[in-house]
Design an enzyme around this catalytic site. Structure first.
Site, mmCIF file in Angstrom:
data_model
loop_
_atom_site.group_PDB
_atom_site.id
_atom_site.type_symbol
_atom_site.label_atom_id
_atom_site.label_comp_id
_atom_site.label_asym_id
_atom_site.label_seq_id
_atom_site.Cartn_x
_atom_site.Cartn_y
_atom_site.Cartn_z
ATOM 1 N N HIS A 111 88.073 49.429 73.697
ATOM 2 C CA HIS A 111 87.547 48.745 72.235
ATOM 3 C C HIS A 111 86.265 48.950 72.305
ATOM 4 O O HIS A 111 85.381 48.254 72.559
ATOM 5 C CB HIS A 111 87.844 47.283 73.206
ATOM 6 C CG HIS A 111 87.003 45.498 72.759
ATOM 7 N ND1 HIS A 111 88.627 44.677 72.997
ATOM 8 C CD2 HIS A 111 86.632 45.491 71.425
ATOM 9 C CE1 HIS A 111 88.339 43.859 71.247
ATOM 10 N NE2 HIS A 111 87.521 43.846 71.287
ATOM 11 N N TYR A 166 92.287 35.424 62.726
ATOM 12 C CA TYR A 166 91.570 34.635 62.714
ATOM 13 C C TYR A 166 91.872 33.492 61.807
ATOM 14 O O TYR A 166 91.264 32.247 61.835
ATOM 15 C CB TYR A 166 90.154 34.972 62.513
ATOM 16 C CG TYR A 166 89.938 35.979 64.637
ATOM 17 C CD1 TYR A 166 90.322 36.679 65.051
ATOM 18 C CD2 TYR A 166 89.359 35.547 65.598
ATOM 19 C CE1 TYR A 166 90.332 38.100 66.067
ATOM 20 C CE2 TYR A 166 88.969 35.037 66.224
ATOM 21 C CZ TYR A 166 90.108 36.667 67.139
ATOM 22 O OH TYR A 166 89.296 36.966 68.460
HETATM 23 C C1 GCO Z 1 87.942 41.900 67.144
HETATM 24 C C2 GCO Z 1 87.206 41.771 68.739
HETATM 25 C C3 GCO Z 1 86.259 40.817 69.053
HETATM 26 C C4 GCO Z 1 86.095 40.186 68.020
HETATM 27 C C5 GCO Z 1 86.725 38.552 67.741
HETATM 28 C C6 GCO Z 1 85.417 38.025 67.205
HETATM 29 O O1 GCO Z 1 88.760 41.171 66.917
HETATM 30 O O2 GCO Z 1 86.985 42.051 66.072
HETATM 31 O O3 GCO Z 1 88.303 42.443 69.464
HETATM 32 O O4 GCO Z 1 85.569 42.036 69.826
HETATM 33 O O5 GCO Z 1 84.130 39.310 68.958
HETATM 34 O O6 GCO Z 1 87.608 39.011 67.338
HETATM 35 O O7 GCO Z 1 85.567 38.283 66.126
#
Ligand code: GCO
Length: 443
Positions: free
Chosen positions: A124, A296
């Protein structure tokens, strides 16, 4: 949330929470951990808001027991977290740091003791800095060092962990880290994102091969963050623009993963030179057990011939989160439908869904984050709608339980269902924590 239909209430639908090592662990100097590219990136002036770093995170390296207790309190069926490569191999390729295994053993064994399935991501974004010093993801060797690191984790934890993720959002590593420079290692280049993308996918394929050989009963997948903007209008040229805009975050990854080839027209138009060697694409195309989707928000685009990309975002009416991301629950249904229309995805897990809000409404005891509750509620209903359409969604993980280090935004953007009160680091549950507990319980 009485609206939930039986399929999301069924015992085999997985409700979880996601996190990542660099964002929550802290203790960046503990137990022999090596430096990562994010430790060094945070030291670059102006790269991270307020000069924040992941040195504290959510202090979860220390407070892991309390965090697992909260996951148990939620009734979570799974917890997705990542292992920090620099804890296991401080310089990325050389000696193993056995002290680095300790925290993950404590965490995994406590999760299992509380009937919470550990879902482990191997990467990650926290590449060991020593590998970056040798080219990082622009150096093909890094893919093989990743496979060695993955093999170590499979051997160390394979008896306990049944669900593995190779990479989280490789698009962010490749394009944000090597194209626009807002993520570590902070490179700004046109070709580098494609070189990095291929080596990341090669790393993924090599790790899947190791997993199949060492842990035949385990399940392994990859987590992507597809961007499939909707067309601003019903006009054909705008629909084409939306398709064109989608490739960088879908086809560039899914064509190799599911079809063993890159999207030719897109790569040609981008002038992308992919450093493919014989055998690479067959490795990358290794069958997966699941695809993790981080969702998101959704944007809208229209045709823009004057723009180099051929499309541009258009203004939208939707309410926005603190990240200025539109809140579009139906976008989750659209992205899953898009993925299944184009590739044979065996199973989906929504491996991240959540929102940053100001979280300013509090009575001093509980933070009333009703806007986050509404966001989660609407997106769970979208998951339900996706299931009703026959899309194979098998689980949903909230991003995230604890407010943490939000990359270039530092600690200013808070996605958690639990706040952290400084300086003592006390965990303060928000209303959304109790909402998610009730949702998992089936109310
Ligand atoms: C991403 C990452 C996360 C972020 C989350 C909020 O998806 O960018 O996996 O580490 O913190 O998405 O932006």
């Amino acid at each position: 949330m009485a609206l939930l239909e039986s399929r999301l209430k069924s015992p085999d639908f997985l409700w979880g929470v996601s996190s990542s090592a660099y964002q929550i662990e802290g203790s960046v100097l503990a137990d022999g951990r090596g430096e990562s590219i994010w430790d060094s990136f945070c030291r670059l002036p102006g790269k991270v808001k307020n000069g924040d770093t992941g040195a504290y995170g959510s202090d979860s390296y220390v407070r892991w027991q309390e965090d697992v207790d909260m996951l148990h309190e939620l009734g979570a069926g799974a917890y997705r977290f990542s292992i920090a490569w620099p804890r296991i191999k401080p310089d990325g390729s050389g000696a193993v740091n056995h002290r680095g295994f300790g925290y993950y053993h404590r965490l995994i064994e406590e999760l299992l003791a509380k009937d919470i399935e550990p879902w482990v991501a191997l990467y990650h974004w926290d590449l060991p800095q020593a590998l970056q010093d040798r080219g990082g993801w622009l150096n093909r060797d890094t893919a093989f060092y990743f496979a060695d690191y993955a093999e170590l984790c499979f051997r160390e934890f394979g008896g306990l962990v049944k669900n593995w993720v190779t990479l989280n959002e490789p698009w962010c590593s490749a394009f944000l880290g090597h194209g626009v420079g807002v993520h570590a290692p902070g490179l700004v280049d046109v070709q580098a994102p494609f070189t990095a993308a291929h080596h990341l996918l090669l790393a993924h394929g090599l790790a899947v091969k190791e997993c199949r050989e060492l842990l035949p009963a385990a399940r392994i997948g990859i987590v992507l963050n597809p961007w499939t903007p909707r067309s601003a209008t019903a006009r054909d040229e705008d629909k084409q623009a939306a398709l064109l805009a989608s490739v960088e975050r879908t086809g560039l990854w899914c064509d190799p993963l599911f079809n063993g080839q890159y999207p030719e027209a897109y790569c040609e138009a981008a002038g992308a030179k992919l450093p493919i060697l014989p055998g690479d694409m067959a490795l990358i195309k290794a069958p997966l057990d699941f695809l993790g989707i981080n969702y998101y928000n959704e944007d809208a685009v229209c045709a823009a011939p004057a723009q180099a990309a051929g499309y541009k975002n258009v203004p939208t009416w939707q309410k926005k989160t603190e990240m200025q991301w539109d809140i579009v629950p139906d976008g989750l249904v659209r992205v899953l439908s898009f993925m299944s229309e184009h590739w044979k995805v065996p199973e989906y897990y929504i491996t991240e869904n959540g929102a940053a809000f100001s979280d300013s409404d509090t009575d001093g005891k509980v933070i009333h984050d009703n806007d986050r509750i509404e966001y989660l509620q609407d997106h769970v209903l979208a998951v339900q709608k996706a299931c009703e359409l026959g899309l194979p969604v098998k689980g949903y993980f909230v991003w995230t339980m604890l407010d943490n280090f939000e990359w270039s935004h530092g600690y200013e953007k808070r996605f958690g269902m639990v706040a952290i009160k400084q300086p003592e680091g006390e965990r303060i549950r928000k209303s959304s924590f109790y909402f998610y507990r009730d949702l998992i319980a089936g109310y």
